[in-house]
Design a protein around this motif. Sequence first.
Motif: not given
Length: 264
Positions: A35-52
């Motif tokens: 997606y552009d803009p990516s929902p995580y573009a400036t919130a990469y922690w969101g990807v990390c916490i989703a995996w966790g």
Amino acid sequence: MTGQHGFRGELIAEALAVTIIITLGDSAAAMLILYDPSPYATAYWGVCIAWGLAVTLAIYVTGAVSGTHANPAVTLALAIFRDFPKRKVLPYVVAQVIGAMIGAALVYQLFGPVIEAFNSAHGLTRAGGGAAGVFFTAPGAHITPVHAFWDEVVLTAILLLGIFAITDEFNTQAPMANASALIIGLLVACIGAAAGYLEGWPINPARDFGPRLFCWLMGWGESALPGPGNYWWVPIAGPLVGGVTGASVYQYLVRPYLPPHAHH
């Protein structure tokens, strides 16, 4: 639950655990990439916490059945240091890889139309590796495959050091009982937040290889296997070496020095 029935349940649980992790984790990767803009573009922690949290959920769903290894590096370390039966190692690993393939298939079902649109919008093809980052890992900027291997040794060592500490019944500082699932999930998120840009923090051979195999079958071809620069072996070998390393650190440098009433 004895014998074959119990063992079948363990293998189903391992496959299900990795299916949960990959379905949610690779979907988060799709959100980041497609997606552009990516929902995580400036919130990469969101990807990390989703995996966790995907890992946490997998443990809550399957932990009572199989112990939720969900990772060949964990299975190997437990076989070496925690009396996990050697004869179960290969079946567990196969179940984990199958689970990862199923998870990748579910993500493909969910995001298929978006993947097609992304690739056509950017002039990419599957064979050229278009949207491959949704499914499996690759070295980031400035990282060679050999460097990535050593990164994964270090990061998976941290993972297993943490898991061994968190799940040690004699460690009085460890979270007790059901809290450990959440802490292990946060540990996975923390590793991603700390070093995920290096090569996508696979820290789990099944997490990378299962989706890679699925993509190879689904038209990504050589961009999946063997991958650019013959990369496919790195997320397998690095975590296996690192997992044993981290488990060794705990077993030899921490566990012998726990309070005397604790370890036997």
